[in-house]
Every structure is written in C-alpha cells, then in structure tokens.
Write an enzyme that holds these catalytic residues in place. Structure first.
Site, PDB file in Angstrom:
ATOM      1  N   LYS A 258      17.414   0.287  -0.015  1.00  0.00           N
ATOM      2  CA  LYS A 258      16.189   0.646   0.736  1.00  0.00           C
ATOM      3  C   LYS A 258      16.510   0.878   2.209  1.00  0.00           C
ATOM      4  O   LYS A 258      16.108   1.872   2.787  1.00  0.00           O
ATOM      5  CB  LYS A 258      15.165  -0.477   0.552  1.00  0.00           C
TER       6      LYS A 258
ATOM      7  N   TYR B  95       4.611  -4.598   1.229  1.00  0.00           N
ATOM      8  CA  TYR B  95       5.898  -4.232   1.828  1.00  0.00           C
ATOM      9  C   TYR B  95       6.452  -2.952   1.189  1.00  0.00           C
ATOM     10  O   TYR B  95       6.798  -2.014   1.873  1.00  0.00           O
ATOM     11  CB  TYR B  95       6.932  -5.320   1.534  1.00  0.00           C
TER      12      TYR B  95
ATOM     13  N   CYS C 261      18.406  -7.586  -4.188  1.00  0.00           N
ATOM     14  CA  CYS C 261      18.654  -7.222  -2.793  1.00  0.00           C
ATOM     15  C   CYS C 261      19.741  -6.164  -2.672  1.00  0.00           C
ATOM     16  O   CYS C 261      19.566  -5.142  -2.023  1.00  0.00           O
ATOM     17  CB  CYS C 261      19.025  -8.464  -1.985  1.00  0.00           C
TER      18      CYS C 261
ATOM     19  N   GLU D   3      11.070  -6.180  26.872  1.00  0.00           N
ATOM     20  CA  GLU D   3      10.801  -6.964  28.088  1.00  0.00           C
ATOM     21  C   GLU D   3       9.323  -7.332  28.186  1.00  0.00           C
ATOM     22  O   GLU D   3       8.959  -8.322  28.812  1.00  0.00           O
ATOM     23  CB  GLU D   3      11.253  -6.220  29.345  1.00  0.00           C
TER      24      GLU D   3
ATOM     25  N   GLU E 105       6.860   0.670   2.960  1.00  0.00           N
ATOM     26  CA  GLU E 105       8.220   1.096   3.311  1.00  0.00           C
ATOM     27  C   GLU E 105       8.565   2.424   2.638  1.00  0.00           C
ATOM     28  O   GLU E 105       9.083   3.338   3.274  1.00  0.00           O
ATOM     29  CB  GLU E 105       9.230   0.019   2.901  1.00  0.00           C
TER      30      GLU E 105
ATOM     31  N   GLY F   6      -0.371  -1.564  -1.125  1.00  0.00           N
ATOM     32  CA  GLY F   6      -0.377  -1.608   0.339  1.00  0.00           C
ATOM     33  C   GLY F   6       0.513  -2.700   0.876  1.00  0.00           C
ATOM     34  O   GLY F   6       0.350  -3.138   2.013  1.00  0.00           O
TER      35      GLY F   6
ATOM     36  N   CYS G 208      16.716  -4.514  -0.881  1.00  0.00           N
ATOM     37  CA  CYS G 208      16.956  -4.452   0.573  1.00  0.00           C
ATOM     38  C   CYS G 208      18.033  -3.453   0.995  1.00  0.00           C
ATOM     39  O   CYS G 208      17.817  -2.664   1.914  1.00  0.00           O
ATOM     40  CB  CYS G 208      17.398  -5.824   1.097  1.00  0.00           C
TER      41      CYS G 208
ATOM     42  N   ARG H  58      -6.085  -0.434  -2.484  1.00  0.00           N
ATOM     43  CA  ARG H  58      -7.416  -0.850  -2.946  1.00  0.00           C
ATOM     44  C   ARG H  58      -8.201  -1.643  -1.901  1.00  0.00           C
ATOM     45  O   ARG H  58      -9.424  -1.681  -1.948  1.00  0.00           O
ATOM     46  CB  ARG H  58      -7.296  -1.673  -4.225  1.00  0.00           C
TER      47      ARG H  58
ATOM     48  N   HIS I 210      15.592  -5.082  31.752  1.00  0.00           N
ATOM     49  CA  HIS I 210      14.908  -3.862  32.157  1.00  0.00           C
ATOM     50  C   HIS I 210      15.871  -2.685  32.174  1.00  0.00           C
ATOM     51  O   HIS I 210      16.998  -2.851  32.628  1.00  0.00           O
ATOM     52  CB  HIS I 210      14.308  -4.069  33.551  1.00  0.00           C
TER      53      HIS I 210
ATOM     54  N   ASP J 142      13.213 -15.694  -5.996  1.00  0.00           N
ATOM     55  CA  ASP J 142      11.976 -15.034  -6.427  1.00  0.00           C
ATOM     56  C   ASP J 142      11.413 -15.601  -7.728  1.00  0.00           C
ATOM     57  O   ASP J 142      10.211 -15.518  -7.961  1.00  0.00           O
ATOM     58  CB  ASP J 142      12.206 -13.523  -6.614  1.00  0.00           C
TER      59      ASP J 142
HETATM   60  P1  NDP Z   1       3.186  -7.223  -2.434  1.00  0.00           P
HETATM   61  O1  NDP Z   1       2.643  -8.382  -3.145  1.00  0.00           O
HETATM   62  O2  NDP Z   1       3.623  -7.349  -1.009  1.00  0.00           O
HETATM   63  O3  NDP Z   1       2.155  -6.027  -2.511  1.00  0.00           O
HETATM   64  C1  NDP Z   1       1.576  -5.623  -3.711  1.00  0.00           C
HETATM   65  C2  NDP Z   1       0.513  -4.613  -3.384  1.00  0.00           C
HETATM   66  O4  NDP Z   1       0.005  -4.050  -4.576  1.00  0.00           O
HETATM   67  C3  NDP Z   1      -0.661  -5.216  -2.632  1.00  0.00           C
HETATM   68  O5  NDP Z   1      -1.078  -4.277  -1.675  1.00  0.00           O
HETATM   69  C4  NDP Z   1      -1.685  -5.414  -3.734  1.00  0.00           C
HETATM   70  O6  NDP Z   1      -3.010  -5.346  -3.267  1.00  0.00           O
HETATM   71  C5  NDP Z   1      -1.394  -4.215  -4.609  1.00  0.00           C
HETATM   72  N1  NDP Z   1      -1.785  -4.406  -5.998  1.00  0.00           N
HETATM   73  C6  NDP Z   1      -1.505  -5.450  -6.814  1.00  0.00           C
HETATM   74  N2  NDP Z   1      -2.017  -5.253  -8.048  1.00  0.00           N
HETATM   75  C7  NDP Z   1      -2.649  -4.057  -8.006  1.00  0.00           C
HETATM   76  C8  NDP Z   1      -3.393  -3.296  -8.948  1.00  0.00           C
HETATM   77  N3  NDP Z   1      -3.582  -3.738 -10.175  1.00  0.00           N
HETATM   78  N4  NDP Z   1      -3.913  -2.117  -8.551  1.00  0.00           N
HETATM   79  C9  NDP Z   1      -3.710  -1.674  -7.279  1.00  0.00           C
HETATM   80  N5  NDP Z   1      -3.029  -2.330  -6.357  1.00  0.00           N
HETATM   81  C10 NDP Z   1      -2.490  -3.519  -6.705  1.00  0.00           C
HETATM   82  O7  NDP Z   1       4.373  -6.738  -3.349  1.00  0.00           O
HETATM   83  P2  NDP Z   1       5.560  -5.737  -3.113  1.00  0.00           P
HETATM   84  O8  NDP Z   1       5.869  -5.265  -4.475  1.00  0.00           O
HETATM   85  O9  NDP Z   1       5.293  -4.751  -2.048  1.00  0.00           O
HETATM   86  O10 NDP Z   1       6.710  -6.688  -2.599  1.00  0.00           O
HETATM   87  C11 NDP Z   1       7.036  -7.890  -3.295  1.00  0.00           C
HETATM   88  C12 NDP Z   1       7.663  -8.870  -2.366  1.00  0.00           C
HETATM   89  O11 NDP Z   1       8.979  -8.461  -2.068  1.00  0.00           O
HETATM   90  C13 NDP Z   1       6.977  -8.997  -1.019  1.00  0.00           C
HETATM   91  O12 NDP Z   1       5.944  -9.925  -1.059  1.00  0.00           O
HETATM   92  C14 NDP Z   1       8.080  -9.409  -0.108  1.00  0.00           C
HETATM   93  O13 NDP Z   1       8.140 -10.798  -0.074  1.00  0.00           O
HETATM   94  C15 NDP Z   1       9.315  -8.836  -0.763  1.00  0.00           C
HETATM   95  N6  NDP Z   1       9.790  -7.669  -0.017  1.00  0.00           N
HETATM   96  C16 NDP Z   1      10.231  -7.853   1.255  1.00  0.00           C
HETATM   97  C17 NDP Z   1      10.683  -6.787   1.997  1.00  0.00           C
HETATM   98  C18 NDP Z   1      11.138  -7.009   3.390  1.00  0.00           C
HETATM   99  O14 NDP Z   1      11.417  -8.152   3.759  1.00  0.00           O
HETATM  100  N7  NDP Z   1      11.205  -5.971   4.222  1.00  0.00           N
HETATM  101  C19 NDP Z   1      10.716  -5.436   1.449  1.00  0.00           C
HETATM  102  C20 NDP Z   1      10.210  -5.356   0.097  1.00  0.00           C
HETATM  103  C21 NDP Z   1       9.779  -6.435  -0.589  1.00  0.00           C
HETATM  104  P3  NDP Z   1      -3.774  -6.615  -2.632  1.00  0.00           P
HETATM  105  O15 NDP Z   1      -3.286  -6.736  -1.227  1.00  0.00           O
HETATM  106  O16 NDP Z   1      -5.198  -6.228  -2.713  1.00  0.00           O
HETATM  107  O17 NDP Z   1      -3.426  -7.774  -3.493  1.00  0.00           O
END
Ligand code: NDP
Length: 485
Positions: free
Chosen positions: A50, A176, A42, A473, A180, A174, A47, A197, A468, A336
C-alpha cells in the site's frame, strides 16, 4: 510432560514472527507455521505494498509542482505492469528477509496450515507436534457486505494483483482502507467514486480533521458521497430493469460477510466485466471495479480453536486478557486476530510483551494507550491521543488549532490547506491529543507521539523553539486557544 517445542506460533505475520524470534533468543525451542506467504498482511497485502502505491500515486502532484518551480517536465503515463512487477519483486525480497530472520533465529518453519487438536497439540499437514505454549497470530481478512453479488467486488488484497488499471472504481466504506485507496487510485489516474454510509468519513477520528481531509479529497477530484451506500450490484451486461425493489435501510446496516473459506485467498470471484451499481440515493452507475473496504474479520475459522477450548468474542476474535492469554492457559493470542488495535506495530508490541511474560518471567501488559497512527491519504492524517470530541467528554479543554496553505504548495498555486491541532487539558495543561492533516503527517505525528506519551504540556510545546521554515513549526507556535470547552 515433555513437549516437542516450548513455543509454537501459528501465523507468520509481523506479530508472530517477532514473538517467535524474541522467544527463541531466550533459548526457547520455537516453531512457526504459516500457510501462505511469510510476512502476513502488513508485508504481503497491506502496509508495505500500500505504501509503495502511495508513493507511486503521488508523482502527478510532484510533476505539477515541479513545473511551477521552473522544471520543464511532463506527466507521461503510469505503467501499472512495470510497477506491479517491481512491487512483487520487492514483496518477494521482503518475504525472503522474514524467512531468513526466522532461520537465523533458529525458529523451525512449517509451511502449512496449523490446526489445534488440543491445548498443546498442533497438526500441520500430516505432522503432529506438541508445544508447551501456543501463540495464535493468524491476523484477519477483509469482509464484504452481506448482499447479492457481493463477490463481484474486489477487496484490498486484490488491488495488488490487478491485471490492469481500471478506468473507474467505486469504493465502499469510509475507514482507513477506503480512504487510502481512494487517494491512491485517484493519483494513479483512476476515476474514483466513494460511497460512505455515515455522515463523514473516518468515524472515530477528530471531526475537524475528518472534515478537512474530506474537503481535500473532493477538491482533488474524488467523487465522495457520504450518507450513501450500495444497494444492488450486478454484471453490467445483465438486464436490470426487472431488478427487485430494495430496502435501502436494510442495505445501509447490513453486516459484513466473510469472503472466502480460505481467508488468505486473494479473492473469491472477481468480475472481469464492468459492474452495474444502484446506490441508496437512487443513482445507477457502471464501474470497472467495486472495491469493498468494509472492515476486516479475525482469522479464527477452521484452526481448531474452539475444539481446543479457546473462547471467541462476539466478532469471532480470540478473547484474551491483559497479558494476551486466552481462556486456555497454554494458548496466547496477539495481533489482529484478537481485534484489539489492528495495527502492525501494536501486534509486534503484543508479541514482545507475551515473550516478556511467558519466557522472561516478567509479566508485561502491552500498552495500548496513546498509540500514534496515520491514514496515508493525500494529504495524510496523523493522530495521537484523544479527539476534541472525546476530550470534551472527559474534562475541560482548550483547543489550539491552525489551518493554512503551506509554503511549498502555496508557491505552486495550490489552495489546499493543512491542519495542526492540539487538544489541551485545561487544568493539567497536558496535551491530550494532536491531529495533523498535511503531507508527511505520518512522519510528524511519530515525533509528536513521543512528547505526548511523555506527558508533555502545552507549555513544554511553547518552550520548544520552532524549526523555521517548516509546516510543523506551527505545532509549537500556537499562542491563543481557538476555543475552550
Ligand atoms: P474500518 O473498520 O476502519 O472501516 C470499515 C468501513 O466500512 C467503515 O467506514 C464502516 O462504516 C464501513 N462498513 C462496514 N460495514 C459496512 C457495510 N455493510 N456497508 C457499508 N459500509 C460498511 O476497516 P478498514 O477495512 O478500513 O481497516 C481495518 C483496520 O486496518 C483499521 O481499523 C486499521 O486499524 C487497520 N489499517 C490501518 C492502516 C494504517 O495504519 N494506515 C491502513 C489500513 C488499515 P462505519 O464507520 O459506519 O462503521
């Protein structure tokens, strides 16, 4: 049997540090080992840096809007070197704060990798100590997909260390982190392409909110391609004409792979030259960087867990019960590394519940229900509770929803819309979920989260007088349901 410590915490991230301090405050003798930098994901590579980059990347919009509000301001250029220097000075300061907090709480710090020899024995470098309880709080690390040349790509850790701002970046994923950084880098002037994907980014979030956010990202200039993945990558200088034909389906589903033997290392091998990429849609392009934001994996390798008898789950996470206890009674795990909910405030709550349970004689389960969270995209997405899709499966619902151009942006001539949405249980009238896509949605959802956690009904929201004029609101002025299901 006597032990050197009552508690030995492995991992100096947010969860570990909080648990160590709170345990020490009960009079327990506590030590904590951290092999890298105090503060963990973090503070050092998540966090905090970022969010500072989110702020940095929001200025072009502010400059644009300022002109519409009568200010004679010009963009100027973003100086990554200057920002990076200030960013790292801030991280150094925060790391020191964490260290001082531990010292001030009488927690003994070990700077080194801790390895478990047995359920009560921990080795750090050449020192061996014993503890009545051990808390595993080692976090996780980013993973790359299992494909040739994946180590040419960077991961989120590397972003904060880049020598210079790239001109173009391809982001894979796709979730977080992918979304971001797509917004951050775009805001900083980088040409951003994102391949996801699946059918729509941010799987698991409310469909309507995901759709609006994706539209906004595209409208802002992010080249977002859904249903698309990377198939091949190589240094752009290499000849690709002889590249092997690839099975795109295999690449779409390829599991992610750990990046390095040392999970805290910032990268294995980062490309210093542009990277050629072939996508599942057949396009071939060259990017300065490829950022893999393809998920994170628990840090459970090489710390003696299995040797100590700790059972791991299918994804390599430490398996724990409702009280964060592992299969070995003296060993607990939070954050984690347990792959429950990967959010800093949740790790902290788990740490405090652990201390209540083990050091205060008050068995306490961390509460994982109705956790508000935000994706710090531009605009932000704030969410708490069930999505419309989840709620429909559970019970009859009403959906209250509004999408509009907020005053501040409308005046500045922008067409971007915000979304405010309440998912309401038809019978109990309780708010089951709230989803907001708007600037500052993270701030708003924190407040809504309190009401939802208290069990507020739609009528409680209706009884609340609007502030307001604000965007928020709308959350108390939606009269008729948009639809029922
Ligand atoms: P996520 O699990 O949120 O996203 C991983 C992404 O990668 C998904 O879109 C997944 O697709 C894709 N993916 C996984 N494997 C492959 C592959 N082999 N080829 C192509 N695409 C792939 O992980 P993040 O790394 O973004 O974040 C991890 C965690 O950290 C989050 O779950 C969240 O809890 C935490 N986090 C929180 C934040 C916040 O609170 N603002 C900010 C950053 C992180 P699919 O959907 O198809 O599985």
């Amino acid at each position: 049997m006597t032990f050197d410590y009552d508690l030995f915490v492995i991992g100096g991230g947010s969860g570990g540090v909080r648990a160590a301090r709170v345990a020490a405050a009960t009079g327990a003798k506590v030590a904590l080992a951290e092999e890298y930098r105090m503060g963990g994901t973090c503070v050092i590579r998540g966090c905090v840096p970022k969010k500072l980059m989110v702020y940095a990347s929001s200025y072009p919009d502010i400059f644009d809007d300022a002109r519409q509000y009568g200010w004679d301001v010009q963009h100027g250029d973003f100086n990554w070197g200057n920002f990076r220097t200030r960013l790292h000075a801030e991280l150094d300061r925060l790391e020191e704060v964490y260290r001082n907090l531990l010292n001030g709480s009488d927690v003994e710090i070990f700077d080194g990798r801790a390895i478990m020899d047995d359920p009560h024995t921990v080795r750090i470098n050449d020192k061996t100590v014993t503890a009545k309880h051990v808390l595993i709080a080692t976090g996780g690390h980013p993973v790359r997909p299992d494909m040739p040349n994946a180590d040419l790509g960077i991961v989120s850790n590397d972003i904060f260390l880049m020598e210079k701002m790239p001109k173009s970046v391809l982001i894979i994923g796709g979730g977080y982190i992918a979304c971001e950084f797509a917004c951050i880098l775009h805001g900083l002037g980088v040409e951003v392409t994102q391949y996801y994907r699946g059918a729509q980014i941010l799987r698991g979030f409310d469909d309507e909110a995901r759709g609006l956010l994706a539209d906004s990202m595209i409208q802002r200039g992010i080249n977002l391609h859904v249903g698309t993945n990377i198939v091949e990558m190589a240094p752009a200088s290499e000849d690709h004409t002889g590249a092997q034909p690839t099975n795109s389906d295999a690449a779409m589903g390829a599991p992610a792979q750990d990046i390095a033997s040392n999970p805290k290392s910032d990268t294995a091998k980062t490309a210093k030259e542009p990277i050629w990429v072939k996508a599942t849609n057949g396009t071939e392009k060259v990017f300065d960087h490829v950022l893999f934001a393809t998920g994170r994996s628990p840090n459970t390798d090489g710390i003696g867990l299995e040797e100590a008898g700790v059972k791991l789950g299918r994804r390599g996470e430490v398996a724990v019960d409702d009280y964060s206890q592992t299969s070995v009674p003296s060993i607990y795990a939070i954050g984690d590394v347990t792959n429950r909910v990967q959010l800093t405030p949740v790790a902290i709550r788990e740490g405090m519940a652990f201390v209540e349970t083990v050091f205060k004689g008050n068995p306490t389960k961390p509460d994982h229900d109705l956790i508000p969270s935000a994706v710090f995209t531009q605009p932000e997405l704030g969410t708490v509770g069930l999505t419309e899709e989840e709620a429909r499966e559970q019970e009859p619902i009403e959906v209250y929803c509004t999408s509009f151009r907020p005053m501040q942006q409308a005046f500045a001539g922008k067409s971007e819309r915000v979304l405010m949405k309440l998912v309401v249980a038809k019978e109990s009238r309780k708010i089951l979920g709230c989803h907001i896509v708007a600037d500052h949605a993270g701030e708003m959802i924190q407040m809504v989260g309190i009401a939802v956690k208290m069990g507020a009904t739609k009528e409680d929201f209706d009884r609340t007088v609007a502030v307001h004029p604000t965007m928020a609101e709308e959350i108390v002025t939606m009269k008729e349901p948009m639809r029922s299901a």
